[in-house]
Design an enzyme around this catalytic site. Sequence first.
Site, PDB file in Angstrom:
ATOM      1  N   ASP A  89      30.572  55.316  54.684  1.00 23.44           N
ATOM      2  CA  ASP A  89      31.051  56.119  53.590  1.00 23.44           C
ATOM      3  C   ASP A  89      31.036  55.181  52.213  1.00 23.44           C
ATOM      4  O   ASP A  89      31.011  53.887  52.380  1.00 23.44           O
ATOM      5  CB  ASP A  89      32.661  56.241  53.996  1.00 23.44           C
ATOM      6  CG  ASP A  89      33.285  57.407  53.166  1.00 23.44           C
ATOM      7  OD1 ASP A  89      33.258  57.423  51.930  1.00 23.44           O
ATOM      8  OD2 ASP A  89      33.662  58.507  54.017  1.00 23.44           O
ATOM      9  N   THR A 140      35.171  59.502  47.735  1.00 18.39           N
ATOM     10  CA  THR A 140      36.284  60.743  47.606  1.00 18.39           C
ATOM     11  C   THR A 140      36.789  60.421  49.003  1.00 18.39           C
ATOM     12  O   THR A 140      38.091  60.816  49.116  1.00 18.39           O
ATOM     13  CB  THR A 140      35.711  62.010  47.597  1.00 18.39           C
ATOM     14  OG1 THR A 140      34.910  62.397  48.538  1.00 18.39           O
ATOM     15  CG2 THR A 140      35.437  62.474  46.259  1.00 18.39           C
ATOM     16  N   ASP A 154      26.364  54.100  50.747  1.00 17.55           N
ATOM     17  CA  ASP A 154      26.179  55.478  50.025  1.00 17.55           C
ATOM     18  C   ASP A 154      24.930  55.900  50.749  1.00 17.55           C
ATOM     19  O   ASP A 154      23.753  55.304  50.718  1.00 17.55           O
ATOM     20  CB  ASP A 154      25.918  55.086  48.587  1.00 17.55           C
ATOM     21  CG  ASP A 154      25.492  56.524  48.075  1.00 17.55           C
ATOM     22  OD1 ASP A 154      25.148  57.507  48.661  1.00 17.55           O
ATOM     23  OD2 ASP A 154      25.565  56.675  46.625  1.00 17.55           O
ATOM     24  N   VAL A 155      24.883  57.000  51.606  1.00 20.42           N
ATOM     25  CA  VAL A 155      23.779  57.407  52.261  1.00 20.42           C
ATOM     26  C   VAL A 155      22.838  58.046  51.354  1.00 20.42           C
ATOM     27  O   VAL A 155      21.571  58.545  52.032  1.00 20.42           O
ATOM     28  CB  VAL A 155      24.483  58.520  53.371  1.00 20.42           C
ATOM     29  CG1 VAL A 155      25.296  57.725  54.279  1.00 20.42           C
ATOM     30  CG2 VAL A 155      25.095  59.485  52.807  1.00 20.42           C
ATOM     31  N   ASN A 167      17.830  61.171  54.340  1.00 21.90           N
ATOM     32  CA  ASN A 167      17.757  59.928  55.066  1.00 21.90           C
ATOM     33  C   ASN A 167      18.500  59.893  56.314  1.00 21.90           C
ATOM     34  O   ASN A 167      18.181  59.457  57.218  1.00 21.90           O
ATOM     35  CB  ASN A 167      18.759  59.093  54.138  1.00 21.90           C
ATOM     36  CG  ASN A 167      18.101  58.662  52.954  1.00 21.90           C
ATOM     37  OD1 ASN A 167      16.770  58.467  52.739  1.00 21.90           O
ATOM     38  ND2 ASN A 167      18.851  58.094  51.714  1.00 21.90           N
ATOM     39  N   GLY A 208      16.057  61.209  58.664  1.00 18.92           N
ATOM     40  CA  GLY A 208      15.203  60.299  59.094  1.00 18.92           C
ATOM     41  C   GLY A 208      15.653  59.199  60.185  1.00 18.92           C
ATOM     42  O   GLY A 208      14.790  59.138  61.065  1.00 18.92           O
ATOM     43  N   TYR A 251      27.172  71.716  44.476  1.00 20.14           N
ATOM     44  CA  TYR A 251      27.444  71.645  45.721  1.00 20.14           C
ATOM     45  C   TYR A 251      26.650  72.782  46.591  1.00 20.14           C
ATOM     46  O   TYR A 251      26.149  72.531  47.792  1.00 20.14           O
ATOM     47  CB  TYR A 251      28.945  71.978  45.785  1.00 20.14           C
ATOM     48  CG  TYR A 251      29.707  71.828  47.141  1.00 20.14           C
ATOM     49  CD1 TYR A 251      29.516  70.662  47.850  1.00 20.14           C
ATOM     50  CD2 TYR A 251      30.366  72.773  47.965  1.00 20.14           C
ATOM     51  CE1 TYR A 251      30.107  70.465  49.321  1.00 20.14           C
ATOM     52  CE2 TYR A 251      30.697  72.743  49.088  1.00 20.14           C
ATOM     53  CZ  TYR A 251      30.796  71.559  49.666  1.00 20.14           C
ATOM     54  OH  TYR A 251      31.397  71.384  51.068  1.00 20.14           O
ATOM     55  N   LYS A 262      23.953  72.142  49.368  1.00 20.07           N
ATOM     56  CA  LYS A 262      24.108  72.452  50.899  1.00 20.07           C
ATOM     57  C   LYS A 262      23.066  73.450  51.389  1.00 20.07           C
ATOM     58  O   LYS A 262      22.763  73.495  52.483  1.00 20.07           O
ATOM     59  CB  LYS A 262      25.507  72.799  51.261  1.00 20.07           C
ATOM     60  CG  LYS A 262      26.794  71.882  50.946  1.00 20.07           C
ATOM     61  CD  LYS A 262      26.594  70.915  52.131  1.00 20.07           C
ATOM     62  CE  LYS A 262      27.837  70.050  52.078  1.00 20.07           C
ATOM     63  NZ  LYS A 262      27.734  68.911  53.184  1.00 20.07           N
ATOM     64  N   ARG A 290      42.217  70.570  45.824  1.00 25.22           N
ATOM     65  CA  ARG A 290      42.212  71.802  46.603  1.00 25.22           C
ATOM     66  C   ARG A 290      43.359  72.441  46.745  1.00 25.22           C
ATOM     67  O   ARG A 290      44.564  71.941  46.609  1.00 25.22           O
ATOM     68  CB  ARG A 290      41.519  71.660  47.990  1.00 25.22           C
ATOM     69  CG  ARG A 290      39.814  71.530  47.775  1.00 25.22           C
ATOM     70  CD  ARG A 290      39.180  71.372  49.124  1.00 25.22           C
ATOM     71  NE  ARG A 290      39.492  69.988  49.485  1.00 25.22           N
ATOM     72  CZ  ARG A 290      38.646  69.325  50.715  1.00 25.22           C
ATOM     73  NH1 ARG A 290      37.866  70.205  51.372  1.00 25.22           N
ATOM     74  NH2 ARG A 290      38.868  68.265  51.186  1.00 25.22           N
TER      75      ARG A 290
HETATM   76  N1  UDP Z   1      43.440  77.450  43.532  1.00 25.64           N
HETATM   77  C1  UDP Z   1      44.557  77.748  42.794  1.00 25.64           C
HETATM   78  N2  UDP Z   1      45.414  76.714  42.396  1.00 25.64           N
HETATM   79  C2  UDP Z   1      45.186  75.481  42.667  1.00 25.64           C
HETATM   80  C3  UDP Z   1      43.880  74.963  43.223  1.00 25.64           C
HETATM   81  C4  UDP Z   1      43.142  76.163  43.585  1.00 25.64           C
HETATM   82  O1  UDP Z   1      44.888  78.905  42.638  1.00 25.64           O
HETATM   83  O2  UDP Z   1      46.157  74.651  42.394  1.00 25.64           O
HETATM   84  C5  UDP Z   1      42.589  78.544  43.813  1.00 25.64           C
HETATM   85  C6  UDP Z   1      41.074  78.364  43.333  1.00 25.64           C
HETATM   86  O3  UDP Z   1      41.020  79.156  42.204  1.00 25.64           O
HETATM   87  C7  UDP Z   1      40.380  79.355  44.644  1.00 25.64           C
HETATM   88  C8  UDP Z   1      41.245  78.963  45.849  1.00 25.64           C
HETATM   89  O4  UDP Z   1      42.616  78.502  45.294  1.00 25.64           O
HETATM   90  O5  UDP Z   1      40.446  80.460  44.339  1.00 25.64           O
HETATM   91  C9  UDP Z   1      40.592  77.715  46.862  1.00 25.64           C
HETATM   92  O6  UDP Z   1      40.458  76.807  45.865  1.00 25.64           O
HETATM   93  P1  UDP Z   1      40.075  75.387  46.698  1.00 25.64           P
HETATM   94  O7  UDP Z   1      39.561  74.184  45.840  1.00 25.64           O
HETATM   95  O8  UDP Z   1      41.034  74.923  47.833  1.00 25.64           O
HETATM   96  O9  UDP Z   1      38.292  75.641  47.425  1.00 25.64           O
HETATM   97  P2  UDP Z   1      37.340  76.594  47.246  1.00 25.64           P
HETATM   98  O10 UDP Z   1      37.813  77.707  48.348  1.00 25.64           O
HETATM   99  O11 UDP Z   1      37.460  77.390  45.897  1.00 25.64           O
HETATM  100  O12 UDP Z   1      36.080  75.767  47.476  1.00 25.64           O
END
Ligand code: UDP
Length: 316
Positions: A31, A35, A56-57, A99, A102, A145, A149, A186
């Site tokens: 790691d 984050t 850092d991978v 990496n 590999g 992101y 991915k 999140r």
């Molecule tokens: N969201 C929200 N309030 C917050 C954080 C997130 O309403 O304080 C909403 C965000 O706009 C999204 C959903 O919750 O619609 C999920 O967001 P998250 O960041 O958890 O992950 P995502 O699924 O978007 O990758």
Amino acid sequence: MRILITGGAGFLGSHLCDRFLAEGHEVIALDNLITGTVDNIAHLAGNRNFRFIHHDVSNFIFIDGPIDAVLHFASPASPDDYLKYPIQTLKVGSLGTHNTLGLARGKGARYLLASTSEIYGEPQVHPQPESYYGNVNTIGPRGVYDEAKRFAEAITMAYHRYHGIETRIARIFNTYGPRMRLDDGRVVPNFIGQALRGEKLTVYGDGSQTRSFCYFEDLIDGIERLLFSEFTDPVNIGNPSEEKTILELAEIINNLIKDPPGIGFRPDARTKNDPQTRQPDISRAREKLGWEPKVMLEEGLKRTIQYFRTHHPDSL
Ligand code: UDP
């Protein structure tokens, strides 16, 4: 087995370390801690089957001795984090995947990629089966992101087809639980942190967007089953029965708290390319892995609230 887990100090990576150690395997966690945090693996210090390497991978990886499986879980995964670290996110999904593939090839190891429901972008199909190609804005705020991915899946399949390595791809839908950072941005840690501090829960937009929430224990079970399965195509891992609007989620969390602070709408916050709906079709996981989630949302949220109460009393 000797198992290497990238992102091993992160939310899911550290739980994977615990799971494989408990089953008697040897685990090496990598790691770069941008984050992730060593707090997540501090309890493993002194375990002679565990080793942590601060690395850092996205840079070349050197590991002595045999490796039987590589699980590539390194990456910022919260939208707020990958907006803060856009280049690192692109690098770990591309260079980091290259990496680690590999390394797996050199060691003759089995490989599992942590992919994401974000590869479906703003889905035009609901729920999302693995056969859906997705609808991603390459240059939008989430593109760093999503495209990293998507590239990661493509190069994983290329290593499988061209070099013959055993690969697995998990498309992970919203997962929550202990060891998420309270400040990772999140929705679940945000809402729980706010609720416990007595602040209104910040619902972005109008709160009509949906997510399907999977408790981490179910997710870890699914990942383990996938790793040991013989199935190479991508598999959705998530909890379809717990699709909620964000407004509903805020209400559920308010109801689990003694003095609920209520809801504060943020109509303009993070609405650009925020997917309006998301629900996994998990028919494939059911059929090929015999897996489905067991922990229901309220139960998982109660356990997560308890974790934040006991592990972050100072910041609440
Ligand atoms: N969201 C929200 N309030 C917050 C954080 C997130 O309403 O304080 C909403 C965000 O706009 C999204 C959903 O919750 O619609 C999920 O967001 P998250 O960041 O958890 O992950 P995502 O699924 O978007 O990758």
